[in-house]
Design a protein around this motif. Sequence first.
Motif, PDB file in Angstrom:
ATOM      1  N   SER A 107       0.788  -1.180  -0.121  1.00 56.90           N
ATOM      2  CA  SER A 107       0.007  -0.114   0.038  1.00 56.90           C
ATOM      3  C   SER A 107       0.843   1.144   0.081  1.00 56.90           C
ATOM      4  O   SER A 107       0.559   2.173   0.859  1.00 56.90           O
ATOM      5  N   ALA A 108       1.708   1.459  -1.032  1.00 54.11           N
ATOM      6  CA  ALA A 108       2.767   2.400  -1.171  1.00 54.11           C
ATOM      7  C   ALA A 108       1.901   3.676  -1.169  1.00 54.11           C
ATOM      8  O   ALA A 108       2.593   4.743  -0.669  1.00 54.11           O
ATOM      9  N   LEU A 109       0.845   4.028  -1.634  1.00 58.42           N
ATOM     10  CA  LEU A 109       0.102   5.374  -1.781  1.00 58.42           C
ATOM     11  C   LEU A 109       0.007   5.571  -0.335  1.00 58.42           C
ATOM     12  O   LEU A 109      -0.340   6.898  -0.044  1.00 58.42           O
ATOM     13  N   GLU A 110      -0.203   4.865   0.677  1.00 57.55           N
ATOM     14  CA  GLU A 110      -0.426   5.418   2.039  1.00 57.55           C
ATOM     15  C   GLU A 110       0.675   5.841   2.496  1.00 57.55           C
ATOM     16  O   GLU A 110       0.633   6.735   3.823  1.00 57.55           O
ATOM     17  N   HIS A 111       1.992   5.730   1.965  1.00 59.19           N
ATOM     18  CA  HIS A 111       3.053   6.302   2.603  1.00 59.19           C
ATOM     19  C   HIS A 111       3.705   7.413   1.679  1.00 59.19           C
ATOM     20  O   HIS A 111       4.786   7.595   1.730  1.00 59.19           O
ATOM     21  N   ALA A 112       3.103   7.948   0.867  1.00 63.79           N
ATOM     22  CA  ALA A 112       3.215   8.872  -0.028  1.00 63.79           C
ATOM     23  C   ALA A 112       3.333  10.286   0.599  1.00 63.79           C
ATOM     24  O   ALA A 112       2.248  10.729   1.013  1.00 63.79           O
TER      25      ALA A 112
END
Length: 119
Positions: A107-112
């Motif tokens: 869930s890379a988007l959550e860490h953008a």
Amino acid sequence: MPSNIFAKVAPLLKGKNFKVNPAEIEKFLNRYSSGNWIYPSAMSRELQLDIKSAYEILELGVSVKAFEQNLEVYCPHCHRFVGYRYKTIFDIPQEVNCVHCDTCIESALEHAVVIYKVL
């Protein structure tokens, strides 16, 4: 050669009540030139501004085309940016591997985080 980013942003700062001297904002922004990256957290830390104000100032720069928004993924394990930058949220893959600690960030988007490129 540094561009005069502050000259583009200064007129928009008038009437805004940021808790920092405009001369300090000018000094900070004039260290950057075209192609450099500005991190809101660095601006916040160096100018002793709250993070919301740092983003507001940088967004003013976007409105006059001095900056461009980009996204960078932050590793929740080693607390470093993973080194990949993206133009939109749709460009961010579901998973990203951290180049520093080799952690798979799901869930890379959550860490953008939004960062700004100087144009």
